[in-house]
Design an enzyme around this catalytic site. Structure first.
Site, PDB file in Angstrom:
ATOM      1  N   SER A  59      47.353  38.824  42.154  1.00 40.68           N
ATOM      2  CA  SER A  59      47.125  38.781  40.709  1.00 40.68           C
ATOM      3  C   SER A  59      48.414  39.151  39.985  1.00 40.68           C
ATOM      4  CB  SER A  59      46.019  39.752  40.316  1.00 40.68           C
ATOM      5  OG  SER A  59      45.946  39.858  38.914  1.00 40.68           O
ATOM      6  N   HIS A 107      46.645  34.233  41.289  1.00 38.64           N
ATOM      7  CA  HIS A 107      45.520  34.576  40.418  1.00 38.64           C
ATOM      8  C   HIS A 107      46.049  35.003  39.049  1.00 38.64           C
ATOM      9  CE1 HIS A 107      41.327  35.868  39.750  1.00 38.64           C
ATOM     10  NE2 HIS A 107      41.853  36.852  39.036  1.00 38.64           N
ATOM     11  N   ASP A 166      44.780  36.407  35.322  1.00 35.42           N
ATOM     12  CA  ASP A 166      43.713  37.011  34.526  1.00 35.42           C
ATOM     13  C   ASP A 166      44.001  36.809  33.044  1.00 35.42           C
ATOM     14  OD1 ASP A 166      41.959  38.225  36.509  1.00 35.42           O
ATOM     15  OD2 ASP A 166      43.650  39.525  36.978  1.00 35.42           O
ATOM     16  N   MET A 188      42.834  37.495  29.367  1.00 38.12           N
ATOM     17  CA  MET A 188      41.998  38.448  28.625  1.00 38.12           C
ATOM     18  C   MET A 188      42.279  38.315  27.128  1.00 38.12           C
ATOM     19  SD  MET A 188      42.512  41.851  30.975  1.00 38.12           S
ATOM     20  CE  MET A 188      42.634  41.731  32.767  1.00 38.12           C
ATOM     21  N   HIS A 230      41.263  33.013  35.832  1.00 35.97           N
ATOM     22  CA  HIS A 230      40.040  33.767  35.570  1.00 35.97           C
ATOM     23  C   HIS A 230      39.964  34.071  34.076  1.00 35.97           C
ATOM     24  CE1 HIS A 230      37.756  37.812  36.417  1.00 35.97           C
ATOM     25  NE2 HIS A 230      37.017  36.957  35.747  1.00 35.97           N
ATOM     26  N   MET A 270      38.545  35.829  31.197  1.00 40.39           N
ATOM     27  CA  MET A 270      37.773  36.971  30.709  1.00 40.39           C
ATOM     28  C   MET A 270      37.847  36.956  29.187  1.00 40.39           C
ATOM     29  SD  MET A 270      38.716  39.930  33.491  1.00 40.39           S
ATOM     30  CE  MET A 270      40.298  39.293  34.023  1.00 40.39           C
ATOM     31  N   MET A 294      33.132  40.682  40.625  1.00 39.34           N
ATOM     32  CA  MET A 294      34.028  41.730  40.159  1.00 39.34           C
ATOM     33  C   MET A 294      33.609  43.067  40.765  1.00 39.34           C
ATOM     34  SD  MET A 294      36.338  40.369  38.284  1.00 39.34           S
ATOM     35  CE  MET A 294      37.069  41.916  37.712  1.00 39.34           C
ATOM     36  N   GLY A 347      39.218  44.288  32.838  1.00 40.07           N
ATOM     37  CA  GLY A 347      39.999  44.624  31.655  1.00 40.07           C
ATOM     38  C   GLY A 347      41.351  45.218  31.957  1.00 40.07           C
ATOM     39  N   PHE A 348      41.465  45.885  33.117  1.00 38.78           N
ATOM     40  CA  PHE A 348      42.727  46.529  33.471  1.00 38.78           C
ATOM     41  C   PHE A 348      42.950  46.437  34.975  1.00 38.78           C
ATOM     42  CE2 PHE A 348      41.211  48.670  29.654  1.00 38.78           C
ATOM     43  CZ  PHE A 348      42.330  48.608  28.828  1.00 38.78           C
ATOM     44  N   GLY A 349      44.222  46.345  35.381  1.00 35.59           N
ATOM     45  CA  GLY A 349      44.563  46.386  36.788  1.00 35.59           C
ATOM     46  C   GLY A 349      44.637  47.816  37.287  1.00 35.59           C
ATOM     47  N   GLY A 350      44.698  47.957  38.609  1.00 34.56           N
ATOM     48  CA  GLY A 350      44.922  49.264  39.212  1.00 34.56           C
ATOM     49  C   GLY A 350      43.701  50.148  39.340  1.00 34.56           C
ATOM     50  N   ASP A 403      37.306  40.467  43.429  1.00 41.98           N
ATOM     51  CA  ASP A 403      38.448  40.900  42.625  1.00 41.98           C
ATOM     52  C   ASP A 403      38.162  42.298  42.090  1.00 41.98           C
ATOM     53  OD1 ASP A 403      40.568  41.231  40.896  1.00 41.98           O
ATOM     54  OD2 ASP A 403      40.018  39.598  39.549  1.00 41.98           O
ATOM     55  N   GLY A 404      39.087  43.236  42.374  1.00 41.34           N
ATOM     56  CA  GLY A 404      38.980  44.577  41.822  1.00 41.34           C
ATOM     57  C   GLY A 404      39.176  45.661  42.849  1.00 41.34           C
ATOM     58  N   GLY A 405      40.334  46.291  42.837  1.00 38.98           N
ATOM     59  CA  GLY A 405      40.594  47.407  43.735  1.00 38.98           C
ATOM     60  C   GLY A 405      40.742  47.026  45.195  1.00 38.98           C
ATOM     61  N   GLY A 439      46.157  42.864  43.268  1.00 37.14           N
ATOM     62  CA  GLY A 439      47.314  42.990  42.389  1.00 37.14           C
ATOM     63  C   GLY A 439      48.250  44.093  42.804  1.00 37.14           C
ATOM     64  N   SER A 440      47.910  45.331  42.445  1.00 32.90           N
ATOM     65  CA  SER A 440      48.815  46.451  42.717  1.00 32.90           C
ATOM     66  C   SER A 440      49.007  46.694  44.208  1.00 32.90           C
ATOM     67  CB  SER A 440      48.291  47.722  42.029  1.00 32.90           C
ATOM     68  OG  SER A 440      46.978  48.028  42.457  1.00 32.90           O
TER      69      SER A 440
END
Length: 219
Positions: A8, A33, A35, A37, A66, A68, A137, A142-145, A175-177, A197-198
């Site tokens: 991402s 990917h 995102d 927003m 994606h 959002m 999700m 709304g936010f990465g990390g 997607d997410g963490g 992502g991170s």
């Protein structure tokens, strides 16, 4: 089905975005990917079709876009024209999802739908004939990390069952963490695409980070 890793770019260094995209492509990424927003559906603003178009010019990898955003049906033509190969909308926003997904396919892209953590799978079962991708999700978007919500594993397992017992070919994406500690669990549940992502862009060695996400997955 081969596991796909989709870095991402939300976690990339935008000061040298082309360099970052080239680096993850060379490191073994399968998709990119993006995102999108709007600051309304989620409490953050990122970018629009112009950035998608710029990324498309930087890579030969499929672009996993994606949305959002509120009223995604108003913008799908712009994002497909910009280079989206997969275009995912949220079931929690917009109207007439079946029509929107059909329109995405008609424009030549693959159609996806995404569910927030609190949204039940029943809300998308009727859409399976119109889907190429189901995105679960595992953080509130709304936010990465953010940290992976392990309480959603049963939902992922159920999503896999729903897809496998249907006559449709739908990729399951999470997607997410997602990091190298969570990835083996997701692989064991039959997830096809991991967005990260991170866990990639925060590492010094992108190839090592991507390999760790793919490790021990059966080919």
């Amino acid at each position: 089905m081969r596991l796909h890793i989709a870095p991402s770019i939300l976690s990339a260094d935008f000061r040298r975005l082309e360099e970052e995209i080239t680096a993850v492509e060379q490191a073994g990424a399968d998709w990119i990917h993006l995102d999108v927003m709007d600051g309304t559906f989620v409490p953050n603003i990122t970018f629009g079709p112009m950035v998608v178009d710029a990324v498309n010019r930087c890579t030969s990898l499929p672009l996993d876009v994606h949305l959002m955003i509120e009223s995604p049906e108003r913008y799908i033509e712009d994002f497909v024209r910009a280079g989206a190969d997969y275009l995912t909308i949220h079931v929690e926003t917009g109207y007439h999802h079946q029509r929107t997904l059909s329109r995405i396919r008609l424009l030549g892209a693959k159609a996806g739908v995404s569910l927030n953590p609190g949204t039940p799978l029943q809300s998308i079962e009727y859409l399976l004939p119109d889907l190429d991708l189901l995105l679960i999700m595992t953080v509130n978007p709304g936010f990465g990390g953010q940290s992976f919500l392990e309480r959603l594993i049963p939902k992922i397992k159920k999503a896999r069952q729903i897809i496998d017992t249907s006559p449709y070919s739908v990729l399951l994406e999470v997607d997410g963490g997602v990091n190298s500690k969570i990835a083996p669990l997701l692989r064991s549940e039959g997830v096809d695409v991991l967005v990260s992502g991170s866990a990639i862009f925060s590492k010094d060695d992108y190839q090592e980070a991507i390999a760790a996400l793919k490790e021990s997955h059966p080919i």
